[in-house]
Design an enzyme around this catalytic site. Structure first.
Site, PDB file in Angstrom:
ATOM      1  N   SER A   1       0.845  -1.192   0.000  1.00 46.45           N
ATOM      2  CA  SER A   1       0.000   0.000   0.000  1.00 46.45           C
ATOM      3  C   SER A   1       0.885   1.248   0.000  1.00 46.45           C
ATOM      4  O   SER A   1       2.053   1.183  -0.394  1.00 46.45           O
ATOM      5  CB  SER A   1      -0.939  -0.018   1.213  1.00 46.45           C
ATOM      6  OG  SER A   1      -1.906   0.995   1.096  1.00 46.45           O
ATOM      7  N   ASN A   2       0.354   2.359   0.414  1.00 40.38           N
ATOM      8  CA  ASN A   2       1.124   3.609   0.464  1.00 40.38           C
ATOM      9  C   ASN A   2       0.596   4.475   1.603  1.00 40.38           C
ATOM     10  O   ASN A   2      -0.302   4.068   2.334  1.00 40.38           O
ATOM     11  CB  ASN A   2       1.033   4.325  -0.890  1.00 40.38           C
ATOM     12  CG  ASN A   2      -0.406   4.630  -1.248  1.00 40.38           C
ATOM     13  OD1 ASN A   2      -1.061   5.456  -0.614  1.00 40.38           O
ATOM     14  ND2 ASN A   2      -0.940   3.924  -2.253  1.00 40.38           N
ATOM     15  N   HIS A   3       1.166   5.683   1.724  1.00 41.21           N
ATOM     16  CA  HIS A   3       0.882   6.508   2.912  1.00 41.21           C
ATOM     17  C   HIS A   3      -0.303   7.462   2.759  1.00 41.21           C
ATOM     18  O   HIS A   3      -0.438   8.387   3.555  1.00 41.21           O
ATOM     19  CB  HIS A   3       2.120   7.330   3.268  1.00 41.21           C
ATOM     20  CG  HIS A   3       3.297   6.496   3.649  1.00 41.21           C
ATOM     21  ND1 HIS A   3       3.345   5.758   4.800  1.00 41.21           N
ATOM     22  CD2 HIS A   3       4.473   6.266   3.009  1.00 41.21           C
ATOM     23  CE1 HIS A   3       4.500   5.121   4.874  1.00 41.21           C
ATOM     24  NE2 HIS A   3       5.194   5.404   3.798  1.00 41.21           N
ATOM     25  N   SER A   4      -1.145   7.290   1.738  1.00 39.84           N
ATOM     26  CA  SER A   4      -2.236   8.258   1.566  1.00 39.84           C
ATOM     27  C   SER A   4      -3.202   8.223   2.754  1.00 39.84           C
ATOM     28  O   SER A   4      -3.696   7.160   3.145  1.00 39.84           O
ATOM     29  CB  SER A   4      -3.007   7.975   0.273  1.00 39.84           C
ATOM     30  OG  SER A   4      -4.140   8.809   0.205  1.00 39.84           O
TER      31      SER A   4
ATOM     32  N   ALA B   1      -4.378   7.384  -4.224  1.00 38.14           N
ATOM     33  CA  ALA B   1      -3.058   6.825  -4.549  1.00 38.14           C
ATOM     34  C   ALA B   1      -3.280   5.342  -4.861  1.00 38.14           C
ATOM     35  O   ALA B   1      -3.301   4.498  -3.961  1.00 38.14           O
ATOM     36  CB  ALA B   1      -2.105   7.023  -3.390  1.00 38.14           C
TER      37      ALA B   1
END
Ligand code: PMT
Length: 205
Positions: free
Chosen positions: A19-22, A87
């Site tokens: 995943s990512n930091h959004s 994102a």
């Protein structure tokens, strides 16, 4: 108006994911601004810890595939603007293990496959104005212009992941908007709720 927000998460096994930091803050600020201006808003959101505007319709998704399925259920001919602020993952693990991967003494390789490029797919099915976002760490303008063209978007909002007070998770953002006619504008660092109004006003005027 459709707004996408937050991250997508692509499972590796039942306990791990890519995943990512959004945080969803930028996308949810766009939803608030659009609702306050009287728009009819559908929010397609990855997992975040934010409350959506009570007047917006919320569709919760986790993966890029689920986001695409959510778009496929909407009559895109009736949509005027699509803000792609989420994102979304570019890659997804090829084999989703049904059991937790056990620790072994050798390295672990996770093979990934391309996730659907959602903007590219929906751009062919709608006359809506599409506002892509570009999150970059270097060569921002060049990369954003390339994405604007490749993805067939009308506008692209560039922000930097490696700038203090901009991009992921912060309450502020600093953005540049480019459009397909060669026009551009910069909105200096400001609260994401104010940046959201500025983006809306710029693309709808
Ligand atoms: O949520 P916050 O913490 O407030 O942070 C806001 C933000 C940094 C997430 C937001 O401002 C932002 O930049 N969103 C886009 C992040 C991103 O995925 O950028 P990208 O350059 O990788 O993707 C370009 C565009 O293609 C994006 O509009 C994205 O939604 C879209 N995309 C990406 C991958 C994919 N498989 N399909 C897509 O449609």
């Amino acid at each position: 108006i459709i707004v996408t927000a937050g991250p997508t998460i692509e499972p590796i096994d039942p306990v791990r994911f890519i995943s990512n930091h959004s945080s969803g803050k930028m996308g949810y600020a766009l939803v608030d601004a659009a609702c306050n201006k009287g728009a009819n808003v559908t929010l397609i959101s990855g997992p975040v810890h934010l409350k959506n505007h009570p007047e917006s319709e919320l569709i919760k998704i986790s993966t890029a595939d689920e986001m695409l399925q959510a778009f496929e259920k909407i009559n895109l001919k009736k949509i005027d603007y699509i803000f792609m602020c989420a994102a979304v993952s570019d890659y997804s693990p090829k084999n989703k293990n049904s059991q937790k991967i056990k620790r072994e003494n050798n390295d672990l390789k996770i093979e990934c496959t391309s996730a659907p490029d959602i903007i590219k797919i929906i751009a062919k099915k709608t006359d809506a104005t599409i506002i892509a976002f570009a999150l970059e760490t270097e060569n921002g303008e060049k990369n954003a212009q390339k994405k604007l063209k490749n993805k067939n978007a009308d506008f692209i909002v560039l922000n930097y992941a490696n700038e203090e007070g901009a991009g992921f998770n912060s309450n502020t953002n600093h953005v540049y908007i480019y459009d397909k006619n060669g026009q551009s504008v910069e909105f200096k660092k400001d609260r994401k709720d104010r940046i959201a109004y500025k983006i809306l006003d710029w693309v709808t005027n």
